[in-house]
Write a protein that holds these residues in place. Structure first.
Motif, PDB file in Angstrom:
ATOM      1  N   ALA A 168       0.866  -1.187   0.000  1.00 41.80           N
ATOM      2  CA  ALA A 168       0.000   0.000   0.000  1.00 41.80           C
ATOM      3  C   ALA A 168       0.901   1.236   0.000  1.00 41.80           C
ATOM      4  O   ALA A 168       1.974   1.229   0.596  1.00 41.80           O
ATOM      5  CB  ALA A 168      -0.890   0.003   1.228  1.00 41.80           C
ATOM      6  N   ARG A 169       0.438   2.272  -0.679  1.00 43.52           N
ATOM      7  CA  ARG A 169       1.276   3.455  -0.858  1.00 43.52           C
ATOM      8  C   ARG A 169       0.692   4.610  -0.058  1.00 43.52           C
ATOM      9  O   ARG A 169      -0.516   4.812  -0.023  1.00 43.52           O
ATOM     10  CB  ARG A 169       1.306   3.802  -2.354  1.00 43.52           C
ATOM     11  N   LYS A 170       1.577   5.380   0.557  1.00 45.72           N
ATOM     12  CA  LYS A 170       1.108   6.579   1.248  1.00 45.72           C
ATOM     13  C   LYS A 170       0.772   7.629   0.204  1.00 45.72           C
ATOM     14  O   LYS A 170       1.547   7.860  -0.721  1.00 45.72           O
ATOM     15  CB  LYS A 170       2.182   7.099   2.187  1.00 45.72           C
ATOM     16  N   LEU A 171      -0.385   8.258   0.327  1.00 47.25           N
ATOM     17  CA  LEU A 171      -0.779   9.290  -0.637  1.00 47.25           C
ATOM     18  C   LEU A 171      -0.163  10.625  -0.226  1.00 47.25           C
ATOM     19  O   LEU A 171      -0.185  10.980   0.954  1.00 47.25           O
ATOM     20  CB  LEU A 171      -2.309   9.413  -0.662  1.00 47.25           C
ATOM     21  N   ASP A 172       0.379  11.358  -1.185  1.00 49.20           N
ATOM     22  CA  ASP A 172       0.906  12.690  -0.869  1.00 49.20           C
ATOM     23  C   ASP A 172      -0.234  13.673  -0.656  1.00 49.20           C
ATOM     24  O   ASP A 172      -0.175  14.537   0.202  1.00 49.20           O
ATOM     25  CB  ASP A 172       1.792  13.204  -2.002  1.00 49.20           C
ATOM     26  N   ARG A 173      -1.280  13.492  -1.510  1.00 48.50           N
ATOM     27  CA  ARG A 173      -2.433  14.384  -1.408  1.00 48.50           C
ATOM     28  C   ARG A 173      -3.703  13.587  -1.615  1.00 48.50           C
ATOM     29  O   ARG A 173      -3.725  12.622  -2.363  1.00 48.50           O
ATOM     30  CB  ARG A 173      -2.365  15.464  -2.492  1.00 48.50           C
ATOM     31  N   VAL A 174      -4.767  14.034  -1.000  1.00 51.50           N
ATOM     32  CA  VAL A 174      -6.065  13.418  -1.206  1.00 51.50           C
ATOM     33  C   VAL A 174      -7.099  14.538  -1.096  1.00 51.50           C
ATOM     34  O   VAL A 174      -6.871  15.531  -0.380  1.00 51.50           O
ATOM     35  CB  VAL A 174      -6.265  12.266  -0.179  1.00 51.50           C
ATOM     36  N   THR A 175      -8.185  14.455  -1.859  1.00 47.54           N
ATOM     37  CA  THR A 175      -9.155  15.556  -1.793  1.00 47.54           C
ATOM     38  C   THR A 175     -10.029  15.399  -0.543  1.00 47.54           C
ATOM     39  O   THR A 175     -10.187  14.303  -0.004  1.00 47.54           O
ATOM     40  CB  THR A 175     -10.087  15.592  -3.021  1.00 47.54           C
ATOM     41  N   PHE A 176     -10.616  16.500  -0.118  1.00 42.97           N
ATOM     42  CA  PHE A 176     -11.546  16.469   1.018  1.00 42.97           C
ATOM     43  C   PHE A 176     -12.613  15.392   0.816  1.00 42.97           C
ATOM     44  O   PHE A 176     -12.915  14.623   1.725  1.00 42.97           O
ATOM     45  CB  PHE A 176     -12.266  17.814   1.145  1.00 42.97           C
ATOM     46  N   GLU A 177     -13.204  15.375  -0.400  1.00 43.37           N
ATOM     47  CA  GLU A 177     -14.329  14.456  -0.647  1.00 43.37           C
ATOM     48  C   GLU A 177     -13.880  13.002  -0.569  1.00 43.37           C
ATOM     49  O   GLU A 177     -14.577  12.152  -0.024  1.00 43.37           O
ATOM     50  CB  GLU A 177     -14.972  14.737  -2.003  1.00 43.37           C
ATOM     51  N   VAL A 209      -4.621  16.815   2.975  1.00 44.84           N
ATOM     52  CA  VAL A 209      -6.036  16.665   2.622  1.00 44.84           C
ATOM     53  C   VAL A 209      -6.533  18.053   2.242  1.00 44.84           C
ATOM     54  O   VAL A 209      -6.499  18.970   3.070  1.00 44.84           O
ATOM     55  CB  VAL A 209      -6.862  16.132   3.810  1.00 44.84           C
ATOM     56  N   THR A 210      -6.986  18.204   1.013  1.00 43.56           N
ATOM     57  CA  THR A 210      -7.234  19.565   0.535  1.00 43.56           C
ATOM     58  C   THR A 210      -8.282  19.604  -0.572  1.00 43.56           C
ATOM     59  O   THR A 210      -8.797  18.573  -0.993  1.00 43.56           O
ATOM     60  CB  THR A 210      -5.903  20.169   0.038  1.00 43.56           C
ATOM     61  N   LYS A 211      -8.585  20.817  -1.035  1.00 38.75           N
ATOM     62  CA  LYS A 211      -9.535  21.019  -2.117  1.00 38.75           C
ATOM     63  C   LYS A 211      -9.001  20.395  -3.405  1.00 38.75           C
ATOM     64  O   LYS A 211      -7.806  20.421  -3.656  1.00 38.75           O
ATOM     65  CB  LYS A 211      -9.725  22.528  -2.316  1.00 38.75           C
ATOM     66  N   GLU A 212      -9.942  19.898  -4.193  1.00 36.81           N
ATOM     67  CA  GLU A 212      -9.572  19.236  -5.428  1.00 36.81           C
ATOM     68  C   GLU A 212      -8.940  20.200  -6.449  1.00 36.81           C
ATOM     69  O   GLU A 212      -9.338  21.341  -6.552  1.00 36.81           O
ATOM     70  CB  GLU A 212     -10.883  18.687  -5.984  1.00 36.81           C
ATOM     71  N   ASP A 213      -7.965  19.715  -7.206  1.00 36.15           N
ATOM     72  CA  ASP A 213      -7.506  20.494  -8.360  1.00 36.15           C
ATOM     73  C   ASP A 213      -7.399  19.574  -9.574  1.00 36.15           C
ATOM     74  O   ASP A 213      -7.619  18.372  -9.474  1.00 36.15           O
ATOM     75  CB  ASP A 213      -6.191  21.228  -8.060  1.00 36.15           C
ATOM     76  N   LYS A 214      -7.066  20.134 -10.702  1.00 38.25           N
ATOM     77  CA  LYS A 214      -7.058  19.390 -11.968  1.00 38.25           C
ATOM     78  C   LYS A 214      -6.222  18.101 -11.889  1.00 38.25           C
ATOM     79  O   LYS A 214      -6.610  17.059 -12.387  1.00 38.25           O
ATOM     80  CB  LYS A 214      -6.508  20.285 -13.091  1.00 38.25           C
ATOM     81  N   ASP A 215      -5.059  18.219 -11.261  1.00 40.32           N
ATOM     82  CA  ASP A 215      -4.148  17.089 -11.144  1.00 40.32           C
ATOM     83  C   ASP A 215      -4.792  15.906 -10.433  1.00 40.32           C
ATOM     84  O   ASP A 215      -4.633  14.765 -10.806  1.00 40.32           O
ATOM     85  CB  ASP A 215      -2.945  17.520 -10.289  1.00 40.32           C
ATOM     86  N   MET A 216      -5.534  16.228  -9.366  1.00 40.90           N
ATOM     87  CA  MET A 216      -6.117  15.182  -8.546  1.00 40.90           C
ATOM     88  C   MET A 216      -7.261  14.478  -9.275  1.00 40.90           C
ATOM     89  O   MET A 216      -7.526  13.311  -9.041  1.00 40.90           O
ATOM     90  CB  MET A 216      -6.592  15.772  -7.224  1.00 40.90           C
TER      91      MET A 216
END
Ligand code: ASP
Ligand code: MG
Length: 406
Positions: A188-197, A239-246
């Motif tokens: 399992a991989r640690k995520l650098d970023r994930v969206t709030f949702e 954990v943050t707001k979504e952007d295009k990359d995500m």
């Protein structure tokens, strides 16, 4: 920067750990930041207190439970403030009451209604590091309340929003949010970023890193959260707001929840209003219904309605369902509690089709039978037999190649 740092039970689980927390806090301040610390009780402490209550009463009152449970955080708040002060940094410990955290009066699961952060702000201004007791607040009439298990996460996010912090860091004993439970999937991989949702879905689907309500609060106030370990200096998960990359990532993670029971109301007459009657009876009992499936018999005369509830509520749900079955002229209620819900989550599902078919196919190839399905815009959940949980998590993790960064 103005930073809220929340330390969970294992992070303050011993005197050594509390000293380590103090070191981290002081070094963050010496780098030029202002820090508000929120602490949980020492690990195991809240459970111990619940055990003590049960040993004196089979049915302790919720109000007294809160007086008792809030003591755990009081201890760590004071000790952490002392440890910080002994490193030469001015520091002040505040209980929920002193910090101005006002809640409703639903004892043991109170909701935060308002925060008056004047004392926190004044102390920060005077150069203090403020150490707050998580998980607790106070009602308008002055009674102590607690916010439900895992509630210190909510305290931290709510305080961060109230003082307009730049970020809320949640320190725990894992490096962040993972693509799946590392105990089941070694790669399992640690995520650098994930969206709030995504985080909200993962939390409510059984991932344990963040309390669900704290994520809802973060969304509402657009408060970025960093989940990271207090045992090392790794950067954690933002954990943050979504952007295009995500959005490009179709599946971000696999979650599971073994805590599911399925009830089936058999041979319900198939006519309008039946489902409404059944589910309003269940909702009236304050039980959260999750997956719902209805199968109409081939001659169209009757239907089987199945739904899932948390295992803890299953006896209560059965009582209500049996009563409703009688009232509706159904044949009876069947129950299964050997089930699990397995889910894949990802914001990219909004724009990619065929993900559900892929999931079902991957499970079918390994002989995992699907008993019910539910979907939202960014998640697909399948109800399966609990004994296949680990297999299903691994199969889906591999199928969607979650071990590879995209
Ligand atoms: N001490 C509380 C609990 O164990 C709150 C928390 O740790 O967040 O649930
Ligand atoms: Mg926690």
């Amino acid at each position: 920067m103005l930073i809220v740092q929340k330390y969970g039970g294992t992070s303050v689980g011993s005197i050594e750990r509390i000293k380590a927390v103090a070191e981290r806090v002081v070094s963050t301040i010496r780098q030029g930041n202002q820090v508000v610390v929120v602490v949980s009780a020492m690990s195991g402490e809240t459970d111990k207190l619940i055990g003590l209550a049960k040993s004196v009463s089979s049915n302790p009152s919720d109000r007294e439970m809160d007086v008792l449970l809030s003591s755990g955080e009081r201890v760590t708040t004071a000790l952490t403030a002392m440890a910080i002060a002994s490193l030469g940094q001015r520091s002040i410990a505040l209980t929920g009451r002193q910090a101005g955290i006002m809640t409703d009066n639903l004892h043991t699961k109170a909701k935060i209604e308002k925060i008056s952060p004047e004392k926190i702000k004044k102390s920060l201004f005077e150069g203090y590091c403020v150490v707050l007791a998580g998980f607790q607040g106070i009602t308008e009439s002055g009674d102590v309340t607690t916010l439900g298990r895992g509630g210190s996460d909510l305290s931290a996010v709510a305080i961060a929003a109230a003082i307009k912090a730049d970020v809320c860091e949640i320190y725990t004993d894992v490096d962040g949010v993972y693509t799946a439970d590392p105990n089941i999937v070694p790669n399992a991989r640690k995520l650098d970023r994930v969206t709030f949702e995504e985080m909200l879905e993962m939390a409510s689907l059984g991932a344990k890193v963040l309390q669900t309500r704290s994520v809802e609060f973060a969304i509402k106030h657009n408060m970025p959260i960093i989940v990271r370990s207090s045992f090392n200096n790794n950067p954690g998960t933002l954990v943050t707001k979504e952007d295009k990359d995500m959005e490009r990532v179709v599946v971000s993670g696999v979650a599971y929840d073994k805590n599911q029971a399925k009830l089936t109301v058999m041979k319900v007459p198939d006519k309008p209003g039946i489902a409404a009657k059944l589910f309003s009876a269940i909702a009236g009992a304050n039980i959260n219904v999750d997956v719902i499936v209805q199968n109409v018999s081939s001659d169209g005369s009757s239907a089987d309605i199945s739904f899932t509830v948390p295992k803890a509520d299953c006896n209560k749900a059965l009582q209500f369902a049996e009563q409703a079955a009688k009232d509706l002229g159904a044949k009876g209620v069947a129950i299964r509690d050997d089930l699990a819900k397995i889910s894949i989550v990802g914001v990219g599902m909004r724009t990619h089709s065929g993900v559900a078919a892929e999931m079902f196919d991957a499970l079918a190839k390994h002989g995992v039978n699907i008993l019910a399905i539910s979907t939202s815009e960014i998640k697909i959940s399948c109800l399966i037999e609990a004994k296949y949980t680990e297999l299903a998590v691994r199969v889906l993790h591999e199928h969607f190649k979650l071990d590879l960064a995209n």
